[in-house]
Write an enzyme that holds these catalytic residues in place. Structure first.
Site, mmCIF file in Angstrom:
data_model
loop_
_atom_site.group_PDB
_atom_site.id
_atom_site.type_symbol
_atom_site.label_atom_id
_atom_site.label_comp_id
_atom_site.label_asym_id
_atom_site.label_seq_id
_atom_site.Cartn_x
_atom_site.Cartn_y
_atom_site.Cartn_z
ATOM 1 N N GLU A 12 11.403 -30.174 -24.629
ATOM 2 C CA GLU A 12 11.467 -28.739 -24.890
ATOM 3 C C GLU A 12 12.329 -28.062 -23.825
ATOM 4 O OE1 GLU A 12 6.915 -27.972 -23.711
ATOM 5 O OE2 GLU A 12 8.033 -26.132 -23.955
ATOM 6 N N CYS B 176 5.282 -28.969 -26.220
ATOM 7 C CA CYS B 176 4.799 -30.226 -25.638
ATOM 8 C C CYS B 176 4.300 -31.216 -26.680
ATOM 9 C CB CYS B 176 3.680 -29.934 -24.642
ATOM 10 S SG CYS B 176 4.140 -28.725 -23.404
ATOM 11 N N HIS C 242 -3.254 -33.360 -23.553
ATOM 12 C CA HIS C 242 -2.043 -32.759 -22.999
ATOM 13 C C HIS C 242 -2.439 -32.053 -21.705
ATOM 14 C CE1 HIS C 242 1.403 -30.504 -22.079
ATOM 15 N NE2 HIS C 242 0.830 -29.339 -22.340
HETATM 16 N N1 CAA Z 1 -11.096 -21.766 -5.002
HETATM 17 C C1 CAA Z 1 -11.408 -22.440 -6.141
HETATM 18 N N2 CAA Z 1 -11.081 -21.998 -7.389
HETATM 19 C C2 CAA Z 1 -10.399 -20.840 -7.493
HETATM 20 C C3 CAA Z 1 -10.047 -20.092 -6.341
HETATM 21 C C4 CAA Z 1 -10.426 -20.595 -5.067
HETATM 22 N N3 CAA Z 1 -10.117 -19.947 -3.935
HETATM 23 N N4 CAA Z 1 -9.388 -18.992 -6.763
HETATM 24 C C5 CAA Z 1 -9.336 -19.049 -8.108
HETATM 25 N N5 CAA Z 1 -9.943 -20.170 -8.546
HETATM 26 C C6 CAA Z 1 -10.096 -20.629 -9.925
HETATM 27 C C7 CAA Z 1 -10.461 -19.519 -10.893
HETATM 28 O O1 CAA Z 1 -11.853 -19.215 -10.837
HETATM 29 C C8 CAA Z 1 -10.037 -20.146 -12.201
HETATM 30 O O2 CAA Z 1 -11.030 -21.071 -12.613
HETATM 31 P P1 CAA Z 1 -11.645 -21.000 -14.099
HETATM 32 O O3 CAA Z 1 -10.466 -21.283 -15.015
HETATM 33 O O4 CAA Z 1 -12.685 -22.059 -14.127
HETATM 34 O O5 CAA Z 1 -12.146 -19.603 -14.293
HETATM 35 C C9 CAA Z 1 -8.793 -20.966 -11.813
HETATM 36 O O6 CAA Z 1 -8.828 -21.080 -10.382
HETATM 37 C C10 CAA Z 1 -7.473 -20.327 -12.220
HETATM 38 O O7 CAA Z 1 -7.377 -19.066 -11.643
HETATM 39 P P2 CAA Z 1 -7.085 -17.731 -12.492
HETATM 40 O O8 CAA Z 1 -8.078 -17.609 -13.592
HETATM 41 O O9 CAA Z 1 -6.963 -16.614 -11.533
HETATM 42 O O10 CAA Z 1 -5.749 -17.992 -13.276
HETATM 43 P P3 CAA Z 1 -4.235 -17.900 -12.792
HETATM 44 O O11 CAA Z 1 -3.831 -16.498 -12.688
HETATM 45 O O12 CAA Z 1 -3.968 -18.790 -11.636
HETATM 46 O O13 CAA Z 1 -3.495 -18.545 -14.035
HETATM 47 C C11 CAA Z 1 -2.948 -19.976 -15.804
HETATM 48 C C12 CAA Z 1 -3.904 -19.757 -14.652
HETATM 49 C C13 CAA Z 1 -3.048 -18.800 -16.756
HETATM 50 C C14 CAA Z 1 -3.326 -21.241 -16.537
HETATM 51 C C15 CAA Z 1 -1.526 -20.078 -15.209
HETATM 52 O O14 CAA Z 1 -1.439 -21.199 -14.382
HETATM 53 C C16 CAA Z 1 -0.435 -20.179 -16.269
HETATM 54 O O15 CAA Z 1 -0.007 -19.190 -16.845
HETATM 55 N N6 CAA Z 1 0.045 -21.423 -16.516
HETATM 56 C C17 CAA Z 1 1.123 -21.666 -17.503
HETATM 57 C C18 CAA Z 1 0.611 -21.692 -18.927
HETATM 58 C C19 CAA Z 1 -0.283 -22.873 -19.184
HETATM 59 O O16 CAA Z 1 -0.216 -23.897 -18.536
HETATM 60 N N7 CAA Z 1 -1.135 -22.756 -20.222
HETATM 61 C C20 CAA Z 1 -1.999 -23.848 -20.629
HETATM 62 C C21 CAA Z 1 -2.182 -23.884 -22.126
HETATM 63 S S1 CAA Z 1 -0.591 -23.861 -22.944
HETATM 64 C C22 CAA Z 1 -0.047 -25.498 -22.843
HETATM 65 O O17 CAA Z 1 -0.807 -26.378 -22.589
HETATM 66 C C23 CAA Z 1 1.405 -25.785 -23.063
HETATM 67 C C24 CAA Z 1 2.078 -26.030 -21.759
HETATM 68 O O18 CAA Z 1 2.238 -27.150 -21.317
HETATM 69 C C25 CAA Z 1 2.566 -24.857 -21.032
#
Ligand code: CAA
Length: 389
Positions: A80, A112, A234
């Site tokens: 992709e 993916c 995935h």
């Molecule tokens: N210690 C431990 N854990 C912590 C922490 C700390 N100090 N601070 C935060 N966390 C945890 C949060 O509690 C959260 O855990 P939960 O999911 O269990 O609630 C986790 O860390 C993630 O933190 P946030 O919820 O604040 O999320 P974020 O703003 O970091 O974003 C995300 C996470 C949305 C997945 C981001 O990484 C993102 O946009 N990624 C790209 C898109 C993606 O990968 N999507 C997945 C599905 S789509 C797909 O699979 C296709 C692909 O390949 C892209």
């Protein structure tokens, strides 16, 4: 009819990585957010003289250690992060690997998911002509905007698989479960180098697709959750795979303790934590991680696979590990490749992030950097020149 599936499997990733503790320090946030929260430790960063073509060829080259690459009847290239809107990246790989001039080559895309489509198409081709060998390669560089939530989930990697009758590693079952829905969770218009992502929504759609594809799989296969010993998902980041599996276990009212549920995915996450998202390659690098790192003999065990491609298309499928599979793995080569990587400083990471992009036909010569077998030597007059390292 004889069984069809994965006969050989090999992966490649760049020799450069950024430890997410370094990224956390630069962003002044707790590193445990990355290490525990998203379950990632390192992200692989492609050198400027490597791309999806060189990574793909480097992943596939070991498959032809003992036999000629001329046996390949079809090369299916899943990606992709394509380098061209018209020409398949696989055609460059065809030359680099010395494939036969009568070999068919095509590139496939659906985020993916496309590597799974390629594997299923390869199985169909081999079922039709059981003496044939199909090469499936998935290769991607996962790149997000700097300072975006996705930045810590970057990475790169390529997987190469030979699909054959009477395979030595995994027989793939004919029954699958599919789910498709037109959603905007993650996409990359032609004019952008990085995707547009609705991150939280994408994780919800991933889980919904898992449920839907699983239900469809159960109808077509008559297999149940308890028929499986291990699951590969995935992996956009390893915590997603863990969460998905807990979700599937809950849907199926699995009586196991959480630790035992987690153990069903644990070994498939190891490589992903070290190299990050590799998009289309991620599911099959996860499978490689399982069979190369699990301490037990997995022969005869049933593996469940969940493939997800944003946009979205999902598929649940299954396979059985073949007796004696351990004899045919590249575990030592993969271990050495991961151990010998170079750790980047934050400034070095930023320098690698900014890839030269000569859009007006100007000439860019790349200094040798990658330790892979193939490298991108030059882009000139809109043409990419690849050489053996
Ligand atoms: N210690 C431990 N854990 C912590 C922490 C700390 N100090 N601070 C935060 N966390 C945890 C949060 O509690 C959260 O855990 P939960 O999911 O269990 O609630 C986790 O860390 C993630 O933190 P946030 O919820 O604040 O999320 P974020 O703003 O970091 O974003 C995300 C996470 C949305 C997945 C981001 O990484 C993102 O946009 N990624 C790209 C898109 C993606 O990968 N999507 C997945 C599905 S789509 C797909 O699979 C296709 C692909 O390949 C892209």
């Amino acid at each position: 009819m004889s069984s069809v599936g994965i006969d050989q499997i090999s992966f490649y990733t760049s020799n450069h990585f950024l430890d997410l503790r370094t990224l956390a320090s630069a962003h002044k946030i707790d590193p445990e957010k990355y290490y525990l929260g998203i379950g990632q430790e390192k992200i692989a960063m492609a050198a400027h003289d490597e791309d999806i073509v060189t990574m793909a060829a480097s992943a596939a080259a070991p498959l032809f250690k003992d036999e000629s690459s001329k046996i390949i009847s079809t090369l299916l290239f899943a990606t992709e992060t394509s380098i061209d809107q018209s020409k398949s990246a696989g055609v460059y790989v065809h030359r680099l690997l010395g494939l036969h001039e009568n070999c068919r080559v095509v590139e496939l895309k659906q985020a993916c998911y496309s590597a799974t489509a390629a594997v299923q198409m390869a199985c169909a081709l081999v079922s039709r002509e059981p003496s044939s060998t199909v090469l499936v390669i998935a290769s991607d560089i996962a790149k997000y905007d700097l300072d975006s939530p996705g930045e810590a989930t970057q990475g790169c990697g390529a997987i190469a698989m030979l699909i054959r009758a009477n395979p030595k590693i995994l027989t793939i079952d004919p029954h699958v479960g599919n789910y498709t829905e037109d959603v905007m969770d993650f996409w990359r218009p032609n004019y952008r180098n990085t995707p547009i992502v609705d991150g939280k929504y994408s994780t919800k759609i991933y889980l919904k697709s898992l449920k839907k594809a699983w239900e469809n799989f159960c109808q077509s296969s008559h297999l149940e959750f308890n028929d499986f010993q291990h699951f590969c998902y995935h992996l956009p980041f390893s915590r997603m795979g863990q969460k998905a599996h807990r979700h599937l276990a809950k849907i199926n009212k699995c009586p196991l303790q959480m630790a035992d549920i987690d153990a069903q995915t644990q070994h498939s996450l190891i490589y992903n934590k070290l190299l990050g998202n590799s998009y289309a390659a991620a599911l099959f690098i996860g499978f490689t991680s399982l069979i190369e790192n699990h301490p037990s003999d997995l022969a005869g065990q049933k593996i469940g696979f969940f493939s997800y491609g944003s946009g979205c298309v999902a598929e649940f499928f299954s396979g059985t590990i073949v007796q004696g599979y351990q004899e045919h793995l590249f575990s030592d080569e993969h271990r050495v490749m991961l151990e010998k990587r170079n750790e980047l400083t934050y400034d070095e990471y930023l320098a690698l992030y900014t890839v030269p992009d000569p859009q007006e036909g100007e000439s860019v010569v790349f200094a040798p950097d990658t330790t892979g077998r193939f490298r991108l030597a030059k882009i000139s007059d809109h043409k990419r020149e690849y050489v053996q390292s």
